[in-house]
Design an enzyme around this catalytic site. Structure first.
Site, mmCIF file in Angstrom:
data_model
loop_
_atom_site.group_PDB
_atom_site.id
_atom_site.type_symbol
_atom_site.label_atom_id
_atom_site.label_comp_id
_atom_site.label_asym_id
_atom_site.label_seq_id
_atom_site.Cartn_x
_atom_site.Cartn_y
_atom_site.Cartn_z
ATOM 1 C CB CYS A 142 7.047 -0.813 7.425
ATOM 2 S SG CYS A 142 6.270 -1.993 6.296
ATOM 3 C CB THR A 191 0.976 2.376 5.112
ATOM 4 O OG1 THR A 191 2.359 2.006 5.028
ATOM 5 C CG2 THR A 191 0.600 3.205 3.916
ATOM 6 C CE1 TYR A 199 -3.371 -2.736 0.662
ATOM 7 C CE2 TYR A 199 -4.269 -1.228 2.294
ATOM 8 C CZ TYR A 199 -4.391 -2.376 1.533
ATOM 9 O OH TYR A 199 -5.518 -3.146 1.646
ATOM 10 N N GLY A 200 2.091 1.104 0.490
ATOM 11 C CA GLY A 200 2.935 2.260 0.782
ATOM 12 C C GLY A 200 3.259 3.166 -0.391
ATOM 13 C CB CYS A 241 -0.852 -1.532 8.105
ATOM 14 S SG CYS A 241 -0.134 -0.651 6.727
HETATM 15 N N1 DGL Z 1 3.010 -3.224 6.531
HETATM 16 C C1 DGL Z 1 2.664 -1.930 6.151
HETATM 17 C C2 DGL Z 1 3.147 -0.872 7.114
HETATM 18 O O1 DGL Z 1 3.301 -1.144 8.247
HETATM 19 C C3 DGL Z 1 2.982 -1.451 4.782
HETATM 20 C C4 DGL Z 1 3.419 -2.338 3.719
HETATM 21 C C5 DGL Z 1 2.864 -1.857 2.420
HETATM 22 O O2 DGL Z 1 3.422 -0.945 1.820
HETATM 23 O O3 DGL Z 1 1.840 -2.404 2.054
HETATM 24 O O4 DGL Z 1 3.355 0.251 6.726
#
Ligand code: DGL
Length: 263
Positions: free
Chosen positions: A184, A76, A43-44, A74
């Site tokens: 993350c 993000t 998602y980042g 998460c």
């Molecule tokens: N695991 C997610 C976080 O803690 C992000 C990973 C992603 O970019 O999807 O930010």
């Protein structure tokens, strides 16, 4: 307050299992329903609108499963907590608030942050830290691909080692750092790579601080599961490959019984 309901944990992929691990240690009687949106990870590098759409899908799914609380593993997605936290009847806890509270409570005055591009750009960590200590020295480093590399399940790959090395170089180019927030959820899965390459840097793992916050909120609201006679379960729902979860459970040295469901 209603007991015997599950705790919901959501993440863009396997990273949230770092939070599940801490929850299982702190709250062994609690059952957990986990949503990992591996198909859409990372998602980042997405924009706010798309991240929110995907997040509402996950929260709606967990609502259907009648969770008593949701832990946003998460970082993000946590950066957008104000956009969704009041739209559900259960408490929703983000991972950034308890982590920054910890850093401030400890009196830490210089810290590195490694996170996705979205998390770094949101300034969520930076603003919270600076509002508690305007003198804190922060070195923030975005990573465009480390989360996706970890989500592929190849935890020992050269690409992961090289990427970690690249970011550590950037973080320490101007000045040494003594503490680093792995901001993350995917990154603590490869904490061993950080420890090998930067043995002098103390790693701060936000997963532990979110799990402590979950424990506190459940206690404060009399929502702790007290039925010891039934085994707590971990139900995983993933939009991706179920086998990756077997790998991450092994990598994190967890021996929990889990059910893995592809959706
Ligand atoms: N695991 C997610 C976080 O803690 C992000 C990973 C992603 O970019 O999807 O930010």
């Amino acid at each position: 307050m209603e007991n015997r309901k599950k705790i919901g944990v959501l993440d863009t992929g396997i990273g949230g299992f770092t939070v599940v691990k801490e929850l299982r240690k702190l709250l062994p009687n609690e059952s957990i329903v986990y949503y990992g949106d591996n198909r859409n990870c990372p998602y980042g590098n997405k924009d706010k609108k798309e991240i929110l759409q995907l997040t509402f899908n996950m929260l709606d799914f967990l609502k259907e499963r009648k969770v008593k609380l949701v832990a946003i593993a998460c970082n993000t997605i946590s950066a957008l907590i104000e956009d969704y936290k009041d739209k559900y009847e259960f408490p929703i806890l983000d991972i950034i608030t308890p982590t920054t509270e910890y850093v401030l409570d400890e009196g830490i005055d210089e810290v590195g942050i490694l996170a996705t591009a979205f998390t770094i750009k949101s300034q969520s960590y930076q603003k919270k830290l600076l509002s508690g200590n305007r003198k804190i020295r922060i070195t923030a480093e975005p990573s465009a691909n480390l989360a996706a590399l970890v989500d592929s399940g190849e935890f020992g790959s050269d690409q992961i080692k090289e990427t970690v090395g690249y970011h550590l170089d950037n973080l320490t180019r101007e000045k040494e750092i003594s503490q680093l927030i792995l901001a993350c959820t995917h990154y603590p899965i490869v904490e061993d790579v950080f420890n090998t390459q930067a043995p002098g840097i103390r790693i701060i793992n936000p997963a532990y601080h979110l799990a402590k916050k979950v424990e506190q909120v459940l206690k404060d609201n009399n929502m702790i599961e007290s039925h010891k006679e039934t085994e707590a379960v971990v139900d995983i729902f993933t939009t991706g490959n179920a086998d990756i979860y077997k790998k991450v459970i092994k990598k994190l040295n967890m021996n929990d019984q889990v059910s893995i469901n592809s959706i």
